[in-house]
Scaffold this motif. Structure first.
Motif, PDB file in Angstrom:
ATOM      1  N   LEU A 292     -69.521  48.353  19.613  1.00  0.00           N
ATOM      2  CA  LEU A 292     -68.068  48.273  19.475  1.00  0.00           C
ATOM      3  C   LEU A 292     -67.353  47.619  20.650  1.00  0.00           C
ATOM      4  O   LEU A 292     -66.406  46.853  20.458  1.00  0.00           O
ATOM      5  CB  LEU A 292     -67.484  49.668  19.229  1.00  0.00           C
ATOM      6  N   HIS A 293     -67.779  47.908  21.873  1.00  0.00           N
ATOM      7  CA  HIS A 293     -67.018  47.426  23.021  1.00  0.00           C
ATOM      8  C   HIS A 293     -67.229  45.945  23.315  1.00  0.00           C
ATOM      9  O   HIS A 293     -66.523  45.376  24.161  1.00  0.00           O
ATOM     10  CB  HIS A 293     -67.325  48.268  24.262  1.00  0.00           C
ATOM     11  N   VAL A 294     -68.185  45.301  22.631  1.00  0.00           N
ATOM     12  CA  VAL A 294     -68.419  43.869  22.852  1.00  0.00           C
ATOM     13  C   VAL A 294     -67.990  43.019  21.655  1.00  0.00           C
ATOM     14  O   VAL A 294     -68.154  41.799  21.679  1.00  0.00           O
ATOM     15  CB  VAL A 294     -69.905  43.600  23.177  1.00  0.00           C
ATOM     16  N   LEU A 295     -67.426  43.640  20.627  1.00  0.00           N
ATOM     17  CA  LEU A 295     -67.012  42.873  19.452  1.00  0.00           C
ATOM     18  C   LEU A 295     -65.818  41.980  19.781  1.00  0.00           C
ATOM     19  O   LEU A 295     -64.842  42.436  20.379  1.00  0.00           O
ATOM     20  CB  LEU A 295     -66.624  43.820  18.306  1.00  0.00           C
ATOM     21  N   PRO A 296     -65.842  40.714  19.357  1.00  0.00           N
ATOM     22  CA  PRO A 296     -64.688  39.838  19.574  1.00  0.00           C
ATOM     23  C   PRO A 296     -63.591  40.056  18.537  1.00  0.00           C
ATOM     24  O   PRO A 296     -62.440  39.652  18.722  1.00  0.00           O
ATOM     25  CB  PRO A 296     -65.290  38.438  19.445  1.00  0.00           C
ATOM     26  N   GLY A 297     -63.960  40.676  17.409  1.00  0.00           N
ATOM     27  CA  GLY A 297     -63.015  40.925  16.320  1.00  0.00           C
ATOM     28  C   GLY A 297     -63.660  41.839  15.296  1.00  0.00           C
ATOM     29  O   GLY A 297     -64.795  42.291  15.470  1.00  0.00           O
TER      30      GLY A 297
ATOM     31  N   ALA B 211     -63.952  55.174  19.116  1.00  0.00           N
ATOM     32  CA  ALA B 211     -64.488  54.246  18.112  1.00  0.00           C
ATOM     33  C   ALA B 211     -63.474  53.990  17.007  1.00  0.00           C
ATOM     34  O   ALA B 211     -62.919  54.919  16.425  1.00  0.00           O
ATOM     35  CB  ALA B 211     -65.775  54.809  17.518  1.00  0.00           C
ATOM     36  N   LYS B 212     -63.258  52.721  16.719  1.00  0.00           N
ATOM     37  CA  LYS B 212     -62.362  52.322  15.633  1.00  0.00           C
ATOM     38  C   LYS B 212     -63.220  51.792  14.481  1.00  0.00           C
ATOM     39  O   LYS B 212     -63.725  50.669  14.539  1.00  0.00           O
ATOM     40  CB  LYS B 212     -61.380  51.261  16.114  1.00  0.00           C
ATOM     41  N   VAL B 213     -63.391  52.622  13.487  1.00  0.00           N
ATOM     42  CA  VAL B 213     -64.266  52.295  12.358  1.00  0.00           C
ATOM     43  C   VAL B 213     -63.578  52.711  11.073  1.00  0.00           C
ATOM     44  O   VAL B 213     -63.104  53.846  10.951  1.00  0.00           O
ATOM     45  CB  VAL B 213     -65.629  53.017  12.471  1.00  0.00           C
ATOM     46  N   HIS B 214     -63.519  51.787  10.121  1.00  0.00           N
ATOM     47  CA  HIS B 214     -62.965  52.101   8.796  1.00  0.00           C
ATOM     48  C   HIS B 214     -64.112  52.235   7.801  1.00  0.00           C
ATOM     49  O   HIS B 214     -64.999  51.383   7.742  1.00  0.00           O
ATOM     50  CB  HIS B 214     -62.006  51.015   8.325  1.00  0.00           C
ATOM     51  N   ILE B 215     -64.082  53.325   7.035  1.00  0.00           N
ATOM     52  CA  ILE B 215     -65.137  53.588   6.049  1.00  0.00           C
ATOM     53  C   ILE B 215     -64.595  53.307   4.653  1.00  0.00           C
ATOM     54  O   ILE B 215     -63.600  53.896   4.237  1.00  0.00           O
ATOM     55  CB  ILE B 215     -65.615  55.044   6.126  1.00  0.00           C
ATOM     56  N   ASP B 216     -65.241  52.404   3.956  1.00  0.00           N
ATOM     57  CA  ASP B 216     -64.917  52.113   2.561  1.00  0.00           C
ATOM     58  C   ASP B 216     -66.108  52.575   1.734  1.00  0.00           C
ATOM     59  O   ASP B 216     -67.215  52.050   1.880  1.00  0.00           O
ATOM     60  CB  ASP B 216     -64.683  50.612   2.369  1.00  0.00           C
TER      61      ASP B 216
END
Length: 270
Positions: free
Chosen positions: A197-202, A243-248
């Motif tokens: 998560l901390h290295v994601l650019p988007g 953590a910013k995570v969306h669950i679908d």
């Protein structure tokens, strides 16, 4: 989630993409591949040339995190065992005694004998690290007693594994490890999120089939994996509130750039 002590645990970054099995397996070679990382874990042999078995489950993971954490903290391949590991496992919610001691002994036996190979692809090259987790045995000296002081006073990590760990450490929050310690899948998901998560650019979408390939390879049907992984996912996210995570439930997860579980200032201070 509060972390009053602010203690940091360490895992090899490679385990964020390739982990041990969740359950006991009859296989003598365990293979995991995710992204640019591939891990082979080979069962060791006993004196009669019979396979010892592949380490598995949450307990094997907790023992490994302990060994890696102590090695990085002390910058030494020599790791103290005995009362120190007993206290750490107890802090993780696993008081060592009776049946738990026997489980610790069994996973330690598997960890101490197995061989492993990390493959990492980078550009046009393949980086290979051969070795083991430890060079010396971490078996209790006397299996007829159930007290941790009967363990060797120290073990020495395999040189190749230790150097790779120093080169690729992944900081974790010990309170979070404690929160997920009872579920091997939750441990793996927490480590994976801490790595990614901390290295994601988007934002990045991860489908349910992709998640199954990484965390639930033993499941034959996707619907059963999705049913079983959700509680572990919820547990890992609760342990990693940044953590910013969306669950679908139909498509899978969307990962968003997030703060690491251990702030950089804490790493510099530690």
């Amino acid at each position: 989630m509060g972390d009053e002590a602010g203690k940091i645990g360490i895992a090899h970054a490679g385990f964020a993409m390739a982990a041990l099995p969740h359950k006991k397996t009859s296989e003598t070679v365990w293979e995991r591949e995710a992204g640019s990382v591939k891990l082979l874990v080979e069962s060791g042999l006993d004196m009669n040339r019979q396979p010892i078995g592949i380490p598995y489950g949450s307990l094997a993971r907790l023992i490994l995190i302990y060994l890696q954490t102590q090695a990085v903290r002390t910058r030494s391949r020599k790791v103290e065992l005995g009362a120190s590991m007993n206290a750490w496992l107890s802090a993780m919610g696993l008081p060592v005694g009776g049946k738990t001691y026997q489980l610790v002994r069994e996973q330690s036996r598997r960890l101490s004998r197995c061989r492993l190979t990390f493959f990492r692809r980078s550009g046009g090259a393949e980086l290979v690290t051969n070795g083991a987790f430890v060079r010396d045995s971490i078996l209790p000296l006397d299996s007829t007693h159930g007290q941790m002081p009967l363990w060797q006073e120290r073990v020495t990590l395999d040189e190749g594994f230790y150097q790779s760990l120093i080169d690729h450490p992944l900081p974790l929050r010990e309170k979070a490890i404690q929160a997920v310690s009872g579920r091997s899948m939750a441990i793996d998901i927490y480590v994976w999120l801490a790595y990614r998560l901390h290295v994601l650019p988007g934002p990045v979408e991860v489908s349910w089939p992709a998640l199954k390939s990484q965390f639930g390879e033993s499941y034959k049907e996707l619907r059963f994996f999705r049913r079983d992984v959700l509680p572990s996912l919820d547990l890992a996210l609760a342990a990693y509130p940044e953590a910013k995570v969306h669950i679908d439930e139909r498509r899978g997860l969307t990962l968003y750039p997030s703060a690491p579980p251990v702030p950089e200032r804490k790493l510099l201070a530690g």
